[in-house]
Design a protein around this motif. Structure first.
Motif, PDB file in Angstrom:
ATOM      1  N   LYS A   1       1.662   7.842  -1.695  1.00  0.00           N
ATOM      2  CA  LYS A   1       1.820   6.702  -0.781  1.00  0.00           C
ATOM      3  C   LYS A   1       1.260   7.057   0.595  1.00  0.00           C
ATOM      4  O   LYS A   1       1.555   8.114   1.146  1.00  0.00           O
ATOM      5  CB  LYS A   1       3.293   6.311  -0.676  1.00  0.00           C
ATOM      6  CG  LYS A   1       3.536   5.018   0.079  1.00  0.00           C
ATOM      7  CD  LYS A   1       4.983   4.597  -0.037  1.00  0.00           C
ATOM      8  CE  LYS A   1       5.248   3.314   0.738  1.00  0.00           C
ATOM      9  NZ  LYS A   1       4.459   2.186   0.226  1.00  0.00           N
ATOM     10  N   GLY A   2       0.446   6.176   1.138  1.00  0.00           N
ATOM     11  CA  GLY A   2      -0.137   6.388   2.461  1.00  0.00           C
ATOM     12  C   GLY A   2      -1.484   7.087   2.440  1.00  0.00           C
ATOM     13  O   GLY A   2      -2.171   7.152   3.465  1.00  0.00           O
ATOM     14  N   GLN A   3      -1.886   7.623   1.274  1.00  0.00           N
ATOM     15  CA  GLN A   3      -3.138   8.363   1.171  1.00  0.00           C
ATOM     16  C   GLN A   3      -4.352   7.462   1.433  1.00  0.00           C
ATOM     17  O   GLN A   3      -5.321   7.871   2.074  1.00  0.00           O
ATOM     18  CB  GLN A   3      -3.254   8.990  -0.220  1.00  0.00           C
ATOM     19  CG  GLN A   3      -4.545   9.768  -0.466  1.00  0.00           C
ATOM     20  CD  GLN A   3      -4.629  11.026   0.387  1.00  0.00           C
ATOM     21  OE1 GLN A   3      -3.609  11.616   0.728  1.00  0.00           O
ATOM     22  NE2 GLN A   3      -5.836  11.419   0.760  1.00  0.00           N
TER      23      GLN A   3
ATOM     24  N   ASP B   1       1.570  -5.303   1.234  1.00  0.00           N
ATOM     25  CA  ASP B   1       2.051  -3.914   1.102  1.00  0.00           C
ATOM     26  C   ASP B   1       2.171  -3.523  -0.365  1.00  0.00           C
ATOM     27  O   ASP B   1       1.786  -2.412  -0.757  1.00  0.00           O
ATOM     28  CB  ASP B   1       3.414  -3.759   1.800  1.00  0.00           C
ATOM     29  CG  ASP B   1       3.302  -3.851   3.320  1.00  0.00           C
ATOM     30  OD1 ASP B   1       2.205  -3.587   3.848  1.00  0.00           O
ATOM     31  OD2 ASP B   1       4.315  -4.189   3.959  1.00  0.00           O
ATOM     32  N   ASN B   2       2.709  -4.434  -1.174  1.00  0.00           N
ATOM     33  CA  ASN B   2       2.848  -4.150  -2.609  1.00  0.00           C
ATOM     34  C   ASN B   2       1.484  -4.010  -3.275  1.00  0.00           C
ATOM     35  O   ASN B   2       1.294  -3.179  -4.173  1.00  0.00           O
ATOM     36  CB  ASN B   2       3.644  -5.268  -3.292  1.00  0.00           C
ATOM     37  CG  ASN B   2       5.110  -5.270  -2.892  1.00  0.00           C
ATOM     38  OD1 ASN B   2       5.647  -4.233  -2.499  1.00  0.00           O
ATOM     39  ND2 ASN B   2       5.748  -6.424  -2.963  1.00  0.00           N
TER      40      ASN B   2
ATOM     41  N   GLU C   1      -2.885   2.325  -4.843  1.00  0.00           N
ATOM     42  CA  GLU C   1      -2.640   3.771  -4.759  1.00  0.00           C
ATOM     43  C   GLU C   1      -2.093   4.307  -6.074  1.00  0.00           C
ATOM     44  O   GLU C   1      -2.531   5.364  -6.551  1.00  0.00           O
ATOM     45  CB  GLU C   1      -1.675   4.066  -3.607  1.00  0.00           C
ATOM     46  CG  GLU C   1      -2.300   3.851  -2.230  1.00  0.00           C
ATOM     47  CD  GLU C   1      -1.331   4.098  -1.089  1.00  0.00           C
ATOM     48  OE1 GLU C   1      -1.779   4.553  -0.029  1.00  0.00           O
ATOM     49  OE2 GLU C   1      -0.120   3.817  -1.260  1.00  0.00           O
ATOM     50  N   GLU C   2      -1.166   3.575  -6.670  1.00  0.00           N
ATOM     51  CA  GLU C   2      -0.580   4.017  -7.945  1.00  0.00           C
ATOM     52  C   GLU C   2      -1.628   4.059  -9.053  1.00  0.00           C
ATOM     53  O   GLU C   2      -1.682   5.008  -9.842  1.00  0.00           O
ATOM     54  CB  GLU C   2       0.569   3.081  -8.341  1.00  0.00           C
ATOM     55  CG  GLU C   2       1.815   3.241  -7.477  1.00  0.00           C
ATOM     56  CD  GLU C   2       2.856   2.182  -7.796  1.00  0.00           C
ATOM     57  OE1 GLU C   2       2.677   1.451  -8.801  1.00  0.00           O
ATOM     58  OE2 GLU C   2       3.840   2.082  -7.038  1.00  0.00           O
TER      59      GLU C   2
ATOM     60  N   ASP D   1       4.696  -8.486   2.850  1.00  0.00           N
ATOM     61  CA  ASP D   1       5.301  -7.731   1.745  1.00  0.00           C
ATOM     62  C   ASP D   1       4.376  -7.717   0.525  1.00  0.00           C
ATOM     63  O   ASP D   1       4.234  -6.691  -0.149  1.00  0.00           O
ATOM     64  CB  ASP D   1       6.655  -8.348   1.357  1.00  0.00           C
ATOM     65  CG  ASP D   1       7.737  -8.062   2.392  1.00  0.00           C
ATOM     66  OD1 ASP D   1       7.545  -7.128   3.200  1.00  0.00           O
ATOM     67  OD2 ASP D   1       8.754  -8.770   2.397  1.00  0.00           O
TER      68      ASP D   1
ATOM     69  N   ARG E   1      -6.426  -4.768   4.983  1.00  0.00           N
ATOM     70  CA  ARG E   1      -5.314  -5.657   4.649  1.00  0.00           C
ATOM     71  C   ARG E   1      -5.816  -7.091   4.432  1.00  0.00           C
ATOM     72  O   ARG E   1      -5.318  -7.798   3.552  1.00  0.00           O
ATOM     73  CB  ARG E   1      -4.245  -5.617   5.739  1.00  0.00           C
ATOM     74  CG  ARG E   1      -3.480  -4.307   5.801  1.00  0.00           C
ATOM     75  CD  ARG E   1      -2.424  -4.322   6.899  1.00  0.00           C
ATOM     76  NE  ARG E   1      -1.346  -5.239   6.579  1.00  0.00           N
ATOM     77  CZ  ARG E   1      -0.302  -4.951   5.807  1.00  0.00           C
ATOM     78  NH1 ARG E   1      -0.201  -3.734   5.257  1.00  0.00           N
ATOM     79  NH2 ARG E   1       0.650  -5.835   5.582  1.00  0.00           N
TER      80      ARG E   1
ATOM     81  N   ILE F   1      -1.298  -2.916  -1.845  1.00  0.00           N
ATOM     82  CA  ILE F   1      -1.852  -1.612  -1.458  1.00  0.00           C
ATOM     83  C   ILE F   1      -1.173  -0.494  -2.239  1.00  0.00           C
ATOM     84  O   ILE F   1      -1.835   0.447  -2.705  1.00  0.00           O
ATOM     85  CB  ILE F   1      -1.696  -1.396   0.066  1.00  0.00           C
ATOM     86  CG1 ILE F   1      -2.576  -2.400   0.830  1.00  0.00           C
ATOM     87  CG2 ILE F   1      -2.065   0.039   0.454  1.00  0.00           C
ATOM     88  CD1 ILE F   1      -2.352  -2.420   2.325  1.00  0.00           C
ATOM     89  N   SER F   2       0.144  -0.617  -2.424  1.00  0.00           N
ATOM     90  CA  SER F   2       0.880   0.392  -3.209  1.00  0.00           C
ATOM     91  C   SER F   2       0.375   0.436  -4.646  1.00  0.00           C
ATOM     92  O   SER F   2       0.240   1.512  -5.243  1.00  0.00           O
ATOM     93  CB  SER F   2       2.382   0.083  -3.194  1.00  0.00           C
ATOM     94  OG  SER F   2       2.908   0.214  -1.889  1.00  0.00           O
ATOM     95  N   SER F   3       0.060  -0.742  -5.212  1.00  0.00           N
ATOM     96  CA  SER F   3      -0.451  -0.804  -6.587  1.00  0.00           C
ATOM     97  C   SER F   3      -1.809  -0.122  -6.696  1.00  0.00           C
ATOM     98  O   SER F   3      -2.090   0.573  -7.678  1.00  0.00           O
ATOM     99  CB  SER F   3      -0.571  -2.261  -7.039  1.00  0.00           C
ATOM    100  OG  SER F   3       0.701  -2.864  -7.130  1.00  0.00           O
TER     101      SER F   3
END
Length: 301
Positions: free
Chosen positions: A113-115, A99-100, A106-107, A96, A131, A102-104
């Motif tokens: 998301k997923g790009q 995942d967070n 991207e943001e 988790d 990862r 990676i999301s950060s």
């Protein structure tokens, strides 16, 4: 005949084992050993591609890729050492958290998301390699914030120094400046002796300078000083001296006796506190990793 058959059977088995072992070694070739843990060729290749991608280095640029490969192996060694300490430090980075993370990323880069995963796939970079890198970055961040941060202190002197270097405020200064009237070797050596004895602006007793140099007490705004003196003073703390420096046709020793910076706003203070904290945490992390390396068995093959 039977003995000959058994010999051939055993020979074939050994040959198959030999071929199998070498085939396996080709797939999982080891490029480094860190304590008891190997780093494989596959891991090195993946990390090299990952760094090249984020550094925007062309695959055709051989010289750059050689440099990146060296960086990649050093990164993998440091991360392996840190990973080996994960349990002892009591820090766990789960899926988790990755995942967070990676999301950060991207943001922060204004990606949907997923790009990022799609871009890595197009460059033939495995998701697991990325990862692993994110996990180790999170581990370093948590080590710094949870283990090192409580020991980091930022005082007013630290804030004043960084504010000076960022040139955001003017400063009232009280300086003591020792100056020679020539640039002879004898004058330089005598000034070195004075510099070594200077410990405090208030404690000049016992320092014989009168036949060596003149002493001036200067009250001034930082902005009013000449460029060379200004740059020297910015890096000095109160009651510290510059050592012997050449300014014009004189040797000088500049000592900061007092400084009063114009009031920092709360926003400025918070900004500089964060900058200094991150810098000190970075130095602590670097020292920690250097110590791990000194104690470890590391072999690059």
């Amino acid at each position: 005949v039977l003995k000959g058959f058994n010999f051939m059977k055993n020979y074939i088995i050994l040959l198959l084992l030999f071929v199998s072992a070498h085939a396996s070694a080709d797939v999982q070739k080891i490029v480094a050993i860190v304590n008891d843990d190997p780093i494989t060729q596959t891991e090195l290749d993946e990390r090299t591609k990952l760094i090249a991608f984020f550094s925007n280095v062309s695959p055709e640029d051989y010289n750059q890729r050689v440099k990146i490969r060296k960086i990649a192996i050093e990164n993998l060694i440091d991360e392996q050492l840190l990973s080996q300490q994960e349990k002892a430090l009591g820090i766990k980075v789960d899926d988790d958290a990755i995942d967070n993370g990676i999301s950060s990323i991207e943001e922060n880069n204004k990606m949907p998301k997923g790009q990022l995963a799609l871009m890595l796939r197009e460059q033939n970079i495995s998701a697991s390699s990325f990862r692993t890198k994110v996990k180790n970055d999170i581990l370093k961040f948590r080590l710094a914030s949870e283990v090192f941060a409580p020991d980091v202190n930022i005082n007013n002197n630290d804030l004043e120094t960084i504010a000076l270097n960022h040139k955001v405020k003017d400063v009232d200064l009280k300086l003591k400046v020792f100056s020679t009237n020539d640039l002879s070797v004898k004058s330089y050596n005598n000034m070195q002796g004075i510099s070594r004895k200077l410990k405090s602006c208030k404690r000049l007793k016992g320092i014989r300078y009168k036949f060596i140099a003149t002493l001036d007490v200067i009250d001034s705004k930082l902005s009013k000083l000449d460029a060379q003196t200004k740059n020297i003073v910015r890096n000095l703390k109160v009651n510290s001296n510059s050592g012997v420096v050449k300014i014009g046709d004189e040797f000088k020793i500049i000592m900061v006796c007092n400084r009063a910076i114009d009031n920092l706003s709360e926003k400025e203070s918070n900004y500089f506190t964060n900058v200094l904290t991150n810098k000190k945490l970075g130095l602590k992390l670097k020292k920690y990793q250097e110590d791990l390396r000194k104690k470890a068995y590391i072999k690059i093959l």
